[in-house]
Design a protein around this motif. Structure first.
Motif, mmCIF file in Angstrom:
data_model
loop_
_atom_site.group_PDB
_atom_site.id
_atom_site.type_symbol
_atom_site.label_atom_id
_atom_site.label_comp_id
_atom_site.label_asym_id
_atom_site.label_seq_id
_atom_site.Cartn_x
_atom_site.Cartn_y
_atom_site.Cartn_z
ATOM 1 N N CYS A 104 -3.757 3.707 -6.921
ATOM 2 C CA CYS A 104 -5.143 3.252 -6.744
ATOM 3 C C CYS A 104 -5.781 4.073 -5.632
ATOM 4 N N PHE A 105 -4.950 4.436 -4.658
ATOM 5 C CA PHE A 105 -5.426 5.304 -3.581
ATOM 6 C C PHE A 105 -4.303 6.273 -3.232
ATOM 7 N N SER A 153 -3.921 -1.805 -9.814
ATOM 8 C CA SER A 153 -4.805 -2.222 -8.703
ATOM 9 C C SER A 153 -5.190 -3.695 -8.737
ATOM 10 N N CYS A 154 -5.622 -4.154 -7.554
ATOM 11 C CA CYS A 154 -6.018 -5.555 -7.381
ATOM 12 C C CYS A 154 -7.244 -5.903 -8.203
ATOM 13 N N HIS A 162 -4.200 -9.132 -2.438
ATOM 14 C CA HIS A 162 -5.262 -9.983 -3.001
ATOM 15 C C HIS A 162 -4.840 -10.652 -4.304
ATOM 16 N N HIS A 176 -11.060 -5.279 0.148
ATOM 17 C CA HIS A 176 -11.115 -6.016 -1.122
ATOM 18 C C HIS A 176 -10.707 -7.483 -1.018
ATOM 19 N N ASN A 228 -11.035 0.416 -8.484
ATOM 20 C CA ASN A 228 -12.376 0.047 -8.034
ATOM 21 C C ASN A 228 -13.152 1.166 -7.326
ATOM 22 N N ILE A 266 0.502 -6.945 -4.587
ATOM 23 C CA ILE A 266 -0.737 -6.573 -3.896
ATOM 24 C C ILE A 266 -1.337 -7.813 -3.241
ATOM 25 N N ARG A 301 -10.086 9.892 -3.583
ATOM 26 C CA ARG A 301 -9.522 8.546 -3.439
ATOM 27 C C ARG A 301 -8.117 8.454 -4.052
ATOM 28 N N CYS A 358 0.141 -1.101 -4.838
ATOM 29 C CA CYS A 358 -1.165 -0.439 -4.991
ATOM 30 C C CYS A 358 -1.027 0.871 -5.764
ATOM 31 N N ASP A 405 -8.572 -5.502 5.075
ATOM 32 C CA ASP A 405 -8.658 -4.783 3.801
ATOM 33 C C ASP A 405 -9.963 -5.180 3.130
ATOM 34 N N HIS A 443 0.786 -1.229 0.000
ATOM 35 C CA HIS A 443 0.000 0.000 0.000
ATOM 36 C C HIS A 443 0.823 1.287 0.000
#
Ligand code: SF4
Lengths: 468, 210
Positions: A413-414, A347-348, A110, A131, A432, A108, A438, A410, A129, A63
């Motif tokens: 993604c954020f 991203s995942c 996931h 996700h 997502n 990541i 975000r 990540c 998390d 992250h």
């Protein structure tokens, strides 16, 4: 009366019932990351508790760690280093397996858990998390929790869980060319709303699901948290078994045969009754694009952005208006009217090998380059994905088209507090969440499939690829 | 964890649906590996005009004097959706909030709240609207009284108390301020027995200590 897949998984993990609706469930695998997992591990150490089964707990750095080449413990996020160092220290203290920054399998959470065979069909898996529901795509009972719950699972190998209700969403028909699992889940969220899955474990079924490759099932289940569902699930079939076999933490030999046989029984029985059922015909589904600040704010890519006055109620109407103001779009216009500043493949949700292959194939087929003035990034999900992509020469394709090629994580993604696109920047993103801020203060995120993102990056404005 | 029995306080209406945890506390406001130091980041995207300079937005209720000391949040549907960050609960509690009342909550948020002693009350829209109407007349004077023992909400004395329902185990935990881990640790023999049975059934799950 038959039993649902979810009920089978619940029964299999039930240590004891605690009340009418709450049970103590056995947790087979725990995964942590440096953003929220570090707090859980620290909490455990502070209270002088240990990890009850450290061989079932894993941790990764994804992250906060930078994705720029040559990265180390220092990060663009001002205090990022503290998280990284604290996580490494806590992993060492507790003796759990850490996939550290330089580890070949880092990536990541996931994404690496199925890659390494840590997530498997029928296993219960939690991670602090949201996700974590991604892994339902393998037929695992996986869901996101908070840090205190993760601590509970680490200390006791169990969690106290309130049983959700069951929902089945069936898809008839087959996805058309150029339409992907991402479009399918965006469409589902748009239909059921961002709170439509609250209190439910959702099983996805039907011919469209049977036809989906395993990685696409992970994409689909990834966004069940955007329905506010407890988790998403797809029964494991032959494809899933073929995907899992031989992975590092998957059973081998006789144990594999035994597991595989058992996993095939983990499906909803004929006649199983769900608390809620939905079915959609998706043969003519079009690529989806988000126009607002909730994943439910989606339209067919060539449809007009709706008028706030058409919202179902006053609160929604105000939310639509606020979203349009934030996004700098106006009702009645089309998303293709808007010039793009950036494109993000990562991203995942959507940066596994198959996603990268699809996007790269578009670049090869059309010969298009990233449009002038568009900042384009491709961030593979994991070390494994990155190496596999490079072995196929995908990195060269992305680079020569004008994409940056990054280290796994990540990334944007954020917004962790370091790297961001910048205020007012319009981004087509395979992620997502399009929440306000975000991807950074004032960033305008349009979520879409990898194909739509790559086509938009090249066109310089939001557009779906309809030439496929 | 902090027990919750009764609470009377100023209520702050924040009537938006789908308030996500990125809005409650943005990731950039979670600067340390800690459960504290989060209050200033609460609702940062909305409460500041410029979050870096901490210039407050006078239009946001949290910054208005009549809501000072607010300890009960009235919110829209699906409160706490999005990221699982428990920091959302920690930030609310550090800012003095003891309860959130909304038509519905995202599951992870509700679980996180419960484990920290923040009461979440799922209330029918009509009842919630009544509370908002009452509070809005004079937020500082028109406080709301929550009683978890009786599961009631008291506001306008002219109106009947509103009754809410809450999961009995959750209620028990909140009332007693129980530490869940400690509670489960008392059942570890059950867990070991489960593992014995389960290991025969699903031997592939147990990776064996190194
Ligand atoms: S890629 Fe994005 S959604 Fe996935 S785990 Fe990382 S921050 Fe969360």
């Amino acid at each position: 009366m038959g039993t649902t897949l979810f009920d089978k998984l619940w029964q299999e993990h039930e240590v004891t019932t605690l009340s009418e609706r709450q049970s103590l469930l056995y947790i087979d695998r725990i995964f942590l990351h440096e953003r929220t997992g570090s707090v859980a591990l620290n909490g455990l150490l502070e209270r002088q508790r240990s990890v009850r089964r450290r061989e079932h707990a894993f941790c990764t750095m994804d992250h906060i760690v930078d994705t720029l080449p040559g990265r180390g413990d220092d990060t663009l996020m001002p205090s990022g280093r503290d998280f990284i160092v604290a996580t490494r220290h806590a992993a060492q203290e507790t003796g759990i397996q850490l996939f550290d920054i330089a580890d070949a399998d880092q990536g990541i959470v996931h994404v690496i858990s199925p890659e390494l065979g840590i997530a498997l069909p029928g296993l219960s898996l939690i991670c602090p998390d949201s996700h974590t529901c991604t892994l339902g795509g393998l037929g695992a009972l996986a869901w996101g929790v908070g840090s205190t719950e993760a601590e509970h699972a680490l200390a006791t190998s169990t969690l106290r869980v309130t049983r959700p209700q069951t929902m089945r969403v069936s898809f008839a028909g087959l996805l058309g060319e150029g339409v992907s699992a991402k479009d399918l889940i965006l469409f589902t969220i748009r239909e059921l709303s961002a709170s439509g899955g609250a209190g439910y474990a959702i099983e996805f079924a039907g011919p469209a699901i049977d036809a989906l490759p395993v990685e696409a099932r992970l994409t689909l289940c990834n966004m069940t948290t955007e329905l506010s569902a407890f988790t998403g699930l797809i029964a494991a079939d032959r494809k899933v078994l073929d995907y899992c076999v031989g992975r590092r933490y998957a059973p081998q030999g006789e144990l594999w045969d035994q597991a595989a046989q058992h996993w095939q029984s983990l499906r909803s029985d004929e006649g199983a009754v769900f608390n809620q059922e939905h079915s959609f015909e998706i043969g003519s589904l079009k690529p989806q694009l988000s126009w607002g600040t909730s994943p439910q704010h989606c339209v067919d890519w060539d449809d007009a952005i709706p008028h706030a006055s058409d919202a179902p109620d006053a609160l929604a109407s105000a939310a639509w208006q606020r979203a349009q103001d934030y996004m700098g779009v106006t009702s009645g216009s089309q998303l293709s009217d808007y010039a793009l500043d950036a494109a993000f493949i990562g991203s995942c949700t959507n940066s596994r090998l198959s996603d990268l292959q699809l996007a790269a194939a578009y670049l090869e087929r059309t010969g298009h380059k990233v449009a002038k003035g568009v900042k384009a990034l491709c961030v593979p999900d994991s070390g494994q994905v990155k190496r596999a992509a490079e072995a196929e020469g995908l990195d060269d394709i992305f680079r020569s088209a004008g994409f940056e090629w990054r280290e796994p994580g990540c990334s944007m993604c954020f917004f962790a507090g370091g790297e961001s696109f910048g205020k007012g920047v319009r981004v087509a993103s395979t992620t997502n969440r399009n929440f306000e801020g975000r991807q950074g203060l004032g960033v305008r995120t349009h979520i879409a499939s990898p194909l739509t993102v790559v086509a938009s990056a090249c066109a310089g404005h939001l557009v779906a690829d309809t030439t496929a | 964890m902090t027990p919750f029995t009764q609470h009377c306080g100023v209520a702050l209406p924040l009537l938006r649906d789908n308030i996500d945890t990125d809005a409650i506390i943005p990731s950039r406001e979670m600067r340390t590996v800690s459960r504290s130091g989060l209050a200033a980041g609460l609702f940062a995207p909305w409460r500041y005009l410029d979050a870096d300079a901490r210039t407050s937005n006078p239009e946001f209720a949290l910054n208005q004097s009549e809501y000072s000391g607010a300890s009960i949040l009235l919110a829209g549907d699906n409160f706490g959706c999005g990221s699982s960050r428990e920091h959302a609960v920690w930030a609310l509690m550090e800012s003095g909030f003891r309860a959130v009342i909304a038509p519905s909550f995202a599951t992870i948020f509700r679980n996180n709240a419960l484990r920290n002693g923040l009461l979440t009350v799922a209330l029918a829209q009509r009842d919630l609207d009544e509370l908002v109407a009452w509070v809005s007349v004079d937020p500082a004077a028109n406080a709301i009284q929550l009683d978890l023992e009786a599961c009631t909400i008291e506001s306008d004395p002219e109106k009947e108390k509103k009754v809410f329902s809450v999961d009995p185990t959750a209620r028990d935990m909140l009332l007693k301020g129980l530490d869940e881990i400690g509670l489960t640790e008392q059942s570890m023999d059950l867990v070991s027995r489960f593992e014995e049975r389960d290991q025969a059934r699903r031997p592939w799950v147990y990776l064996g200590s190194d």
